[in-house]
Design an enzyme around this catalytic site. Structure first.
Site, short mmCIF file in Angstrom:
data_model
loop_
_atom_site.label_atom_id
_atom_site.label_comp_id
_atom_site.label_asym_id
_atom_site.label_seq_id
_atom_site.Cartn_x
_atom_site.Cartn_y
_atom_site.Cartn_z
N GLU A 137 10.15 85.86 -8.74
CA GLU A 137 10.71 84.55 -9.01
C GLU A 137 9.72 83.75 -9.87
O GLU A 137 8.54 83.76 -9.56
CB GLU A 137 10.99 83.78 -7.71
N GLY A 277 2.84 79.74 -2.18
CA GLY A 277 2.59 79.90 -0.76
C GLY A 277 3.17 81.21 -0.24
O GLY A 277 2.51 81.98 0.45
N ALA A 278 4.43 81.46 -0.57
CA ALA A 278 5.11 82.66 -0.08
C ALA A 278 6.42 82.84 -0.82
O ALA A 278 6.91 81.91 -1.48
CB ALA A 278 5.38 82.53 1.41
N MET A 279 7.00 84.05 -0.68
CA MET A 279 8.21 84.38 -1.44
C MET A 279 9.19 85.16 -0.58
O MET A 279 8.82 86.10 0.10
CB MET A 279 7.79 85.19 -2.69
N ASN A 281 11.57 87.40 -0.92
CA ASN A 281 12.21 88.66 -1.31
C ASN A 281 12.99 89.29 -0.16
O ASN A 281 12.50 89.34 0.96
CB ASN A 281 11.15 89.66 -1.76
N HIS A 313 10.49 78.78 6.56
CA HIS A 313 11.09 78.52 5.25
C HIS A 313 11.57 79.81 4.59
O HIS A 313 12.73 79.91 4.18
CB HIS A 313 10.08 77.79 4.36
N GLU A 314 10.69 80.79 4.48
CA GLU A 314 11.07 82.03 3.79
C GLU A 314 12.14 82.77 4.58
O GLU A 314 13.06 83.36 4.01
CB GLU A 314 9.86 82.93 3.53
N HIS A 317 15.54 81.21 3.96
CA HIS A 317 16.10 81.58 2.65
C HIS A 317 17.03 82.79 2.75
O HIS A 317 17.84 83.01 1.85
CB HIS A 317 14.99 81.94 1.67
N GLU A 336 16.15 75.55 -2.63
CA GLU A 336 14.85 75.03 -2.17
C GLU A 336 14.98 73.72 -1.38
O GLU A 336 14.37 73.56 -0.33
CB GLU A 336 13.87 74.89 -3.34
#
Ligand code: BES
Ligand code: ZN
Length: 881
Positions: A137, A277-279, A281, A313-314, A317, A336
C-alpha cells in the site's frame, strides 16, 4: 470554446519537475478484469525473480481498447508471453508496460527481476535484518511486478515461493498454506492460496528466520483460527501482549460490529525497518516492531496501549478495508477513517471511555488542526493528489474518524450498528466509495445525511461562537458557525454540527440534563431549560463535533466546570480553555501584571482541585494535569491576523508551570509520594505511574535540585519502563549531574534493544535542556544513528521537530536541521522524508522573523535537483499562496 474561460493551468501540464495531478473526478473503471493471479517468487536478498501469470477478461464497464496497460515502477520485463507464447511487441510507456491485446480474454505472463537489498524506500519487496518482506500500500506492488496496481482491480492470488532454507526457514504469504516441500541444493518452497479476491495493495510475502507465539481463537460460529505473532527468536518473550490484543480485537469485532474472521490463519510479522506503523495485508499483517514487542521492562504503559490499538486497527481492516475496499485512493477515509473510529471505540471499551476520548482529541488538535489550518489542508476525501502517500494524513484518518463518529452521535450506537450492518452487507466483496458508506448509513440508520456530506467536501476546522441570554426560565443560546477558507476552497457552506450540551447552575451547584442539538445553519438560536441561577453552559460534551468552540467564559465559570461538570471530557475541556485563554493572552502581552496574576491564580486553584480531588481516578487526574501543548497554543494564538510567537508561548507556558509547581509544591510532593507506593500490578498502578512523572515534572519547575534527586531515585528504583522513562524525561530537561549519569546507565542497560535505544534518542531530542540543538547534532553522529532505519530517523528528528524550543530556535538552526534531514533522506526513502515537510510548512502562521527562516529552508529544498514526487508535492504546496 472561449479560451479565456477554460484556461490551461500549470496543473494540466506535466513536466519532470511537476508530477501529474491525479483528480478524483477523472475516475474511470479499468478496461480489464483480473479474476486470477499466480505469482512465482525465486527468493534471494540481492536478486528475486518474479513470474506473474494474469488471467484477464474484458471489463464490460471499462473502455474498449486493443492493449493493456500494467503499472510498473523501476521494473523491466525479462520476458512477456501472451496465451503461452513469448511476444516482443510490448512497449514501455514511462514506468508502465503496455501489451497489445485484442481478444476478450487472455493469459499474460511476465517475468521480472528485482533487488530487495537495494530497496531503501521500503516499498515493494525489501530486505530487513536478513529477512524479506513486502509493503504494497498504496502503490508498492508495481515495484514487484507489472500489474493494474489500483484498488478496484480485485483478484484471487496463488503464490509459490522458494528460496534457501537456512536463510529463509519460514515462508509466509496471504491466505492458507496449501503445500510445501524441499527443493534441491538446500532450497525449499511453499504454496499459498488466498480465496478472497483482493486488490494488489493487500498482497504480502515474508521470508526469514522467524519464530511464532501462537494461540488459537474460536470464532462466534465455532471455527478455529490459528493466530501467530512472528518475530526473531530473541524477541519471542515480548509478544504476549500483541497476541492477547489480537484475541480481544477478534472478540470485540464479533460483539460490537457483528464481524467474524474469515480465514483459518491470522499471521502478524514484526519487522524493524518499516515506513509506517503496520499494514493490514489479508491474513498476513506486517507490523513495525514498535507495535508488537512489549514487556514491562522495555515498554511503557503508553506503548502497551498503542500496541493494542494498532493490532486492533489492522484486524478491523479485515472488514473495513479488505472485504470492502476502496474504489480509488480518494476514498481512503472510507477504510482509514472508519477503521480509526473502530479502533478508538475498541480501546475505549478496553481501557475506559473518558481517558481514551481525551487522548484522541488531544491527537486531533495536535496533528489535524494544524494541518487543516495550513497549506496542506484538504478534505477527508481529497479532490486531487500528485503522490498518494502524502494523503495518509491526520485529516483522512483522525478527522475522518470524527466525521463518522458524528453520524454515530446523531443516531446512537444501535441505529449506527444497523447502518454499518447494511454497509457490510451491501458492499461485501466490492471496491466502494465514501458515498456508498454515507448511503448505507442513511438507509440502515434512518438518518438524513444530505447536508452532512459537506464534511467530506470541505476542508478547514469549523469555528462555533457562542453567546447566551437568559429569558425567564429558559436560556437562549446563539451559535454561529464559520468554516475558514482553505487552499482551493475560498467559500464554505454551513455544515451540520452535532453538539451535546447541558446548562448547569454555578451558585446552586446543580447540573442540568444533557441534550443533543444540531447546528446546521450559519446562525441559530437554541432554547434550553435553566437548572438554576448563574447558568454555565457545558457544550460539545464528549467532543461530539471536531470544531473549535469560541466563547469568553469567566474564569470562575471555567473553574466551576473543571471541578464539577458531570461529563469528564467537559472537565478536561474547561481546564484546557482556562489555560489556553490565559496563555494566549499572556503570550500576546495583553495582560498587565494584575491580570496575569489573576489568571495564574485561577489556574492554580483549578489545578489544586485536580491534584487533591479524592474522587478522581489517577488516570483521569493525569489528563487534567496536562497543560495544552505549545503546538496547540500556536494554533490558538494564530487566529485572525495574529501570528504565533513560539518564544512568547514557551515563556508564558513555562511561567505558568512554575507558578503551579511553586504554589502546589506540598500537594505535588504528596501526590508523588503516594504514587510511588503503588505496586506495578495494582489495579491503580497505571494511573499512579502516569501522575507520578507529571508531579515530578511540575516539581522540577520550582525546585530543580529536589526534582533531580527525586527523579534519580525514581529511575534507580523503577521496576518498569514507564517510571524509568518518566524519570529520565524529567532529568533530561535539567542541567544536573544526575542527567548524564542516568542517560549513560539507560543506554548501557538497553543498547542491544533497538526500540529502547529509539527512546534514548527521543528523550534527548525532546528535552527542554538549553543545549538541546548541540546535543541533537551529536546524536546524529552517534554510532547507533542510521538514516536508513525509519524508526531511528523518527526517534531523533521527528522528536526534534516536535520540540518547539529546539525546532523554533530563533537562530533558525532547528529549521536547517530538519531541511538537511529531508534532503539527505529524500533519495533514500522519499515517503519518510516527505513526512518532515509539514513542520516547516507552518511558516505562514508563525511570527515574521521565524517565518522567513522557515520559508527559506523550504525554498532551499525545492531548489534541490531530482526531488522525489513525495517531497516535491509537499514542498510546493507549502510554498504556494
Ligand atoms: N493501511 C495502513 C498502513 C499504510 C499507511 C500503508 C500508509 C501505506 C501507507 C494501516 O492500516 C494504518 O493505517 N496504519 C497506521 C496505524 C493505525 C493504528 C492508524 C500507521 O501505520 O501509522
Ligand atoms: Zn489503517
Amino acid at each position: 470554446m472561449d479560451i479565456a474561460h477554460d484556461p490551461i493551468t500549470a496543473d494540466d501540464i506535466p513536466s519532470p519537475a511537476q508530477p501529474p495531478l491525479i483528480k478524483r473526478e477523472d475516475y474511470t473503471p479499468y478496461a480489464w478484469r483480473v479474476p486470477e493471479t499466480a505469482l512465482d517468487f525465486a527468493l534471494g536478498l540481492d536478486q528475486t525473480q518474479v513470474t506473474a501469470t494474469l488471467k484477464l477478461e474484458r471489463n464490460p464497464a471499462g473502455e474498449a481498447s486493443d492493449e493493456i496497460r500494467l503499472n510498473g515502477d523501476g521494473l523491466t520485463a525479462d520476458r512477456v508471453a501472451v496465451d503461452g507464447a513469448n511476444i516482443t511487441d510490448w512497449r514501455m510507456d514511462g514506468p508502465d508496460l503496455v501489451i497489445p491485446l485484442s481478444g476478450k480474454a487472455h493469459t499474460v505472463e511476465i517475468a521480472t527481476t528485482i533487488n530487495p537489498r537495494t530497496n531503501t524506500a521500503l516499498m515493494g519487496l525489501y530486505a530487513s535484518n536478513g529477512m524479506l518482506c513486502t509493503q504494497c500500500e498504496a502503490e508498492g506492488f508495481r515495484r514487484i511486478t507489472f500489474f493494474p496496481d489500483r484498488p478496484d482491480v480485485l483478484s484471487t492470488y496463488r503464490v509459490r515461493m522458494s528460496g534457501p532454507k537456512d536463510q529463509f526457514p519460514i515462508l509466509l504469504c496471504n491466505g492458507n498454506n496449501t503445500e510445501s516441500g524441499e527443493g534441491e541444493d538446500g532450497t525449499h518452497w511453499a504454496e499459498w492460496h488466498d480465496p478472497w479476491p483482493k486488490p494488489s495493495y493487500l498482497f504480502a510475502l515474508v521470508a526469514g528466520d522467524l519464530v511464532a507465539n501462537s494461540a488459537s481463537f474460536t470464532t462466534a460460529s465455532g471455527r478455529e483460527v490459528e493466530c501467530n505473532i512472528w518475530v526473531r527468536a530473541e524477541d519471542l518473550q515480548r509478544t504476549g501482549h500483541a497476541l492477547e490484543s489480537l484475541h480481544r480485537s477478534m472478540k470485540w469485532d464479533e460483539e460490537v460490529f457483528g464481524r467474524e474472521y474469515d480465514l483459518d490463519l491470522y499471521n502478524v510479522v514484526a519487522v524493524s525497518d518499516f515506513n509506517m506503523g503496520a499494514m493490514e495485508n489479508k491474513g498476513l499483517n506486517v507490523f513495525n516492531t514498535k507495535y508488537v514487542l512489549a514487556d514491562p521492562d522495555t515498554a511503557t504503559d503508553a506503548d502497551f496501549d498503542a500496541i493494542e490499538g494498532v493490532i486492533g486497527h489492522e484486524y478491523f481492516h479485515n472488514w473495513s478495508g479488505n472485504r470492502i475496499t476502496c474504489r480509488d485512493w480518494f476514498q481512503l477515509s472510507l477504510k482509514e477513517g472508519f477503521t480509526v473510529l473502530r479502533d478508538q471505540l475498541f480501546s475505549q471499551d478496553m481501557r475506559g471511555e473518558a481517558v481514551k476520548r481525551i487522548e484522541d482529541v488531544r491527537i486531533l488538535r495536535a496533528a489535524q488542526f494544524p494541518e487543516d489550518a495550513g497549506p496542506l489542508a484538504h478534505p477527508i476525501r481529497p479532490d486531487s493528489y500528485r503522490e498518494i502517500s502524502n494523503f495518509y494524513t491526520a485529516t483522512v484518518y483522525n478527522k475522518g474518524a470524527e466525521v463518522i463518529r458524528m453520524m454515530r452521535s446523531m443516531t446512537g450506537a444501535e441505529r449506527f450498528r444497523a447502518g454499518t450492518d447494511l454497509y457490510f452487507d451491501r458492499h461485501d466483496g466490492e471496491a466502494a466509495t465514501c458515498e456508498d458508506f454515507v448511503q448505507a448509513i442513511e438507509a440502515g440508520a434512518d438518518l438524513d445525511l444530505e447536508q452532512f456530506r459537506l464534511w467530506y467536501q470541505q476542508a478547514g476546522t469549523p469555528k462555533v461562537s457562542v453567546s447566551q441570554q437568559v429569558d425567564g426560565d429558559i436560556l437562549r443560546l446563539t451559535l454561529t458557525q464559520t468554516v475558514p477558507a482553505t487552499p482551493g476552497q475560498p467559500d464554505k457552506q454551513p455544515m451540520p454540527i452535532p453538539l451535546r450540551v447541558a446548562v448547569h447552575s454555578r451558585t446552586t451547584d446543580s447540573l442540568g440534563a444533557e441534550q443533543l442539538i444540531v447546528l446546521d445553519q450559519a446562525t441559530q438560536v437554541f432554547e434550553l431549560p435553566l437548572a438554576g441561577p448563574d447558568p454555565v453552559v457545558s457544550i460539545n460534551r464528549g467532543y461530539t463535533a471536531p470544531v473549535i468552540v469560541e466563547r469568553s467564559l469567566d474564569n470562575a465559570d471555567l473553574v466551576f466546570l473543571a471541578a464539577h461538570d458531570d461529563d469528564p471530557f467537559a472537565r478536561y475541556e474547561a481546564m484546557q480553555e482556562l489555560a489556553v485563554g490565559h496563555l494566549v493572552a499572556a503570550a500576546s502581552a495583553e495582560l498587565d501584571g494584575a491580570a496575569l496574576a489573576e489568571g495564574q491564580s485561577a489556574l492554580v486553584d483549578a489545578m489544586r482541585s485536580v491534584v487533591t480531588d479524592v474522587a478522581l481516578d489517577d488516570s483521569m487526574r493525569g489528563e487534567l494535569m496536562l497543560l495544552p501543548s505549545e503546538t496547540y497554543l500556536f494554533e490558538a494564538m494564530a487566529s485572525g491576523d495574529r501570528k504565533a510567537d513560539p518564544g512568547a508561548i514557551n515563556t508564558a507556558r513555562e511561567a505558568l508551570r512554575t507558578a503551579i509547581g511553586q504554589a502546589l509544591a506540598t500537594e505535588l510532593n504528596a501526590l508523588h509520594v503516594r504514587a510511588q507506593k503503588v505496586d506495578f500490578d495494582d489495579p491503580d498502578g497505571r494511573g499512579a505511574r502516569k501522575i507520578k512523572t507529571q508531579a515530578l515534572a511540575y516539581i522540577a519547575m520550582s525546585d530543580r535540585a529536589k526534582a533531580a534527586a527525586m527523579a534519580a531515585h525514581q529511575f534507580d528504583h523503577a521496576d518498569n519502563m514507564t517510571d524509568r522513562q518518566g524519570a529520565l524525561m524529567v532529568l533530561c530537561g535539567l542541567d544536573c549531574p544526575e542527567r548524564g549519569e542516568r542517560l549513560t546507565a539507560f543506554y548501557d542497560r538497553y543498547k542491544t534493544n533497538d526500540l529502547v535505544v529509539d527512546k534514548w534518542f527521543t528523550l534527548q531530542a525532546l528535552s527542554s535542556h538549553p543545549d538541546v540543538i548541540a546535543q541533537a547534532k551529536q546524536l546524529a553522529e552517534h554510532p547507533d544513528f542510521t538514516i536508513s532505519n525509519p524508526n531511528r530517523v523518527r526517534s531523533l528528528y521527528m522528536a526534534f521537530a516536535g520540540n518547539p524550543s529546539a525546532f523554533h530556535a530563533e537562530s533558525g538552526e532547528g529549521y536547517r536541521m530538519i531541511a538537511d534531514v529531508i534532503l539527505a533522506l529524500d533519495p533514500i526513502n522519499p515517503q519518510t522524508a516527505a513526512r518532515f515537510v509539514s513542520a516547516l510548512g507552518r511558516w505562514r502562521r508563525i511570527e515574521p522573523k521565524r517565518a522567513a527562516l522557515m520559508k527559506a529552508e523550504l525554498e532551499r529544498i525545492s531548489n534541490a535537483k531530482n526531488l522525489s514526487r513525495d517531497t516535491f508535492e509537499q514542498v510546493s504546496r507549502s510554498l504556494e499562496g
